[in-house]
Enzyme design. Structure first.
Site, PDB file in Angstrom:
ATOM      1  N   ASP A 138      65.101   8.221  95.391  1.00 38.12           N
ATOM      2  CA  ASP A 138      66.545   8.012  95.476  1.00 38.12           C
ATOM      3  C   ASP A 138      66.833   6.613  94.929  1.00 38.12           C
ATOM      4  O   ASP A 138      66.668   5.621  95.627  1.00 38.12           O
ATOM      5  CB  ASP A 138      67.008   8.153  96.930  1.00 38.12           C
ATOM      6  CG  ASP A 138      68.511   7.931  97.079  1.00 38.12           C
ATOM      7  OD1 ASP A 138      69.144   7.402  96.136  1.00 38.12           O
ATOM      8  OD2 ASP A 138      69.052   8.269  98.149  1.00 38.12           O
ATOM      9  N   LYS A 172      76.382   5.894  91.946  1.00 38.21           N
ATOM     10  CA  LYS A 172      76.981   4.565  92.040  1.00 38.21           C
ATOM     11  C   LYS A 172      77.261   3.935  90.668  1.00 38.21           C
ATOM     12  O   LYS A 172      78.249   4.284  90.036  1.00 38.21           O
ATOM     13  CB  LYS A 172      76.110   3.674  92.927  1.00 38.21           C
ATOM     14  CG  LYS A 172      76.160   4.157  94.391  1.00 38.21           C
ATOM     15  CD  LYS A 172      75.744   3.134  95.409  1.00 38.21           C
ATOM     16  CE  LYS A 172      76.146   3.588  96.808  1.00 38.21           C
ATOM     17  NZ  LYS A 172      75.037   3.876  97.689  1.00 38.21           N
ATOM     18  N   PHE A 188      68.319   5.825 104.122  1.00 33.02           N
ATOM     19  CA  PHE A 188      69.735   6.136 103.914  1.00 33.02           C
ATOM     20  C   PHE A 188      69.872   6.935 102.632  1.00 33.02           C
ATOM     21  O   PHE A 188      69.554   6.449 101.553  1.00 33.02           O
ATOM     22  CB  PHE A 188      70.622   4.886 103.845  1.00 33.02           C
ATOM     23  CG  PHE A 188      72.076   5.276 103.683  1.00 33.02           C
ATOM     24  CD1 PHE A 188      72.851   5.597 104.786  1.00 33.02           C
ATOM     25  CD2 PHE A 188      72.649   5.394 102.420  1.00 33.02           C
ATOM     26  CE1 PHE A 188      74.166   6.023 104.643  1.00 33.02           C
ATOM     27  CE2 PHE A 188      73.969   5.812 102.277  1.00 33.02           C
ATOM     28  CZ  PHE A 188      74.726   6.124 103.384  1.00 33.02           C
TER      29      PHE A 188
HETATM   30  C1  LIG Z   1      75.052   5.106  98.537  1.00 34.31           C
HETATM   31  C2  LIG Z   1      73.777   5.848  98.637  1.00 34.31           C
HETATM   32  C3  LIG Z   1      73.735   7.240  98.738  1.00 34.31           C
HETATM   33  C4  LIG Z   1      74.976   8.084  98.893  1.00 34.31           C
HETATM   34  O1  LIG Z   1      75.886   7.962  97.864  1.00 34.31           O
HETATM   35  P1  LIG Z   1      77.417   8.391  98.096  1.00 34.31           P
HETATM   36  O2  LIG Z   1      78.022   8.295  96.737  1.00 34.31           O
HETATM   37  O3  LIG Z   1      77.993   7.423  99.075  1.00 34.31           O
HETATM   38  O4  LIG Z   1      77.398   9.781  98.629  1.00 34.31           O
HETATM   39  C5  LIG Z   1      72.500   7.856  98.740  1.00 34.31           C
HETATM   40  N1  LIG Z   1      71.374   7.142  98.658  1.00 34.31           N
HETATM   41  C6  LIG Z   1      71.369   5.803  98.571  1.00 34.31           C
HETATM   42  C7  LIG Z   1      70.069   5.075  98.464  1.00 34.31           C
HETATM   43  C8  LIG Z   1      72.564   5.099  98.570  1.00 34.31           C
HETATM   44  O5  LIG Z   1      72.558   3.772  98.519  1.00 34.31           O
END
Ligand SMILES: *Cc1c(COP(=O)(O)O)cnc(C)c1O
Length: 406
Positions: free
Chosen positions: A233, A262, A148
């Site tokens: 990520d 985040k 994700f």
């Molecule tokens: C939440 C998330 C994203 C995307 O972030 P958004 O601010 O919702 O675009 C990308 N990678 C990971 C691992 C995430 O948990």
């Protein structure tokens, strides 16, 4: 219209309006929240809940942290947006503080997590052509199944989740998928056109999947040996969630490019960043990438405060200690519907057996008891309270979870 009222019908009215006017791209639990403080949130009827989702780890610092709020209000009264056409007096400080904290040498600020991912993809492709010497339009990026990384078109192009992907083609080419945690498959997928690999240190949305020890060591070695950029990520795993500043520290490795978002704002504002300790970000020249709001002074001031409280208030250490304690508590729960309890720091999941009939009903039962958690992938309950959670709050949470799963 009712705003923040305590009438029983208020929540139902708001839900009905959302259903009528909003796109149904989410299926939230039917709880309408109106206030938050630390680990707690309150609904319109004044009922208090322990938040065990933390907005997918965006509120690691706890809801409405007073010091972040103060920084936001102060900056909002001074200067909010200049665009990058001009400079502002906050960005350099954020760069300095992020570099000191993470050891990165180049930083590119964006807003959402998906934008940080897109930015990294653009940068490593260009790096591949200009530095590695990959023939034009041949760059490949290796990703993992069940990943994700966000919701934009290029990102969903390499999703393996049919819900995320189906119906949104044509898809962006240039991605190759291998199983998460399988270093041999990763090695076999590398070729002369591979510019990068994009991996979550722990797969969050997939249900808190932790790879076997040694996996990332080998991935790191293979990346170095083959001149492949390792992009981690850490948008969800980073900034203290797993009990370390970055989850890569558990693996004893360093990424070439790290993505954070985040909790970079403590939930006040969308702020993300691409952190790079190699030449990758250096390939971007004026006009080749940007965002009106990226790096704006309000975002920078908020992010600076969010990082400061994370370190100064011992939240990362607390995540490590409380994570161990919470996991121990979850493992002591007597239940015949629990298949597995797993986690690292305060990034945890309880996977139920298929016969349990789906995790969502248990999330509703927990909600009634005053604990908010979110199901993921049908049979997994994800648990990730703010990093300021205390021992007695963990005790209480484990007790409620024990009641529901008994
Ligand atoms: C939440 C998330 C994203 C995307 O972030 P958004 O601010 O919702 O675009 C990308 N990678 C990971 C691992 C995430 O948990």
């Amino acid at each position: 219209m009712t705003t923040g009222g305590t009438k029983m019908s208020a929540a139902a009215d708001l839900i009905a309006t959302e259903q009528r006017l909003g796109a149904h791209n989410y299926k939230p639990l039917d709880v309408v929240l109106t206030r938050g403080e630390g680990v707690y949130v309150w609904d319109a009827d004044g009922k208090r809940y322990l938040d065990c989702l933390s907005a997918y780890s965006a509120v690691n610092q706890g809801h409405c942290h007073p010091k972040i709020r103060e920084a936001m209000i102060e900056q909002a009264g001074r200067l909010t947006l200049t665009s990058r056409a001009f400079r502002n007096d906050q960005l350099a400080h954020l760069y300095e503080e992020l570099a000191a904290l993470t050891g990165s040498h180049k930083i590119l600020p964006m807003n959402s997590g998906a934008e940080a991912v897109e930015t990294a993809i653009k940068a490593v492709r260009k790096w591949g052509y200009e530095v590695k010497g990959v023939p034009e339009n041949k760059a490949e990026i290796i990703v993992c199944s069940n990943n994700f990384h966000g919701r934009t078109l290029s990102i969903i192009s390499f999703s393996t989740d049919p819900d995320a992907r189906t119906g949104f083609g044509p898809y962006t080419p240039g991605f190759r998928t291998v199983p998460f945690g399988d270093a041999d498959a990763f090695a076999a997928a590398i070729n002369e056109n591979t510019v990068a690999t994009l991996i979550e240190p722990i797969q969050g949305e997939a249900g808190v999947i932790i790879p076997a020890p040694g996996y990332f060591t080998r991935v790191r070695e293979l990346c170095t040996a083959n001149n492949v950029t390792l992009i981690l990520d850490e948008i969800q795993t980073g900034l203290g969630r797993t009990g370390k500043l970055l989850a890569e520290e558990h693996e004893g490795i360093e990424a070439d490019v790290t993505l954070i978002g985040k909790a970079l704002s403590g939930g006040f504002y969308p702020v993300s960043a691409v952190l790079s300790n190699s030449e990758v970000l250096g390939v971007l020249k004026p006009g080749q990438h940007g965002s009106t709001f990226g790096g704006n002074p309000l975002a920078c001031a908020v992010a600076r405060a969010a990082l400061r409280v994370l370190t100064e208030e011992g939240m990362i250490e607390n995540a490590a200690v409380m994570g161990d304690y919470f996991l121990e508590g979850l493992r002591s729960v007597r239940s015949n519907i629990v298949k597995e309890v797993r986690g690292r720091g305060l990034m945890m999941a309880v996977e139920l057996v298929p016969e349990a009939g789906g995790a969502r009903q248990y999330c509703y039962q927990l909600k009634d008891l005053g604990l908010l958690a979110k199901d993921t992938h049908d049979h997994t309950i994800r648990l990730a309270p703010p990093l300021v959670v205390t021992r007695s709050q963990v005790d209480w949470a484990v007790e409620q979870i024990g009641k529901v799963l008994a």
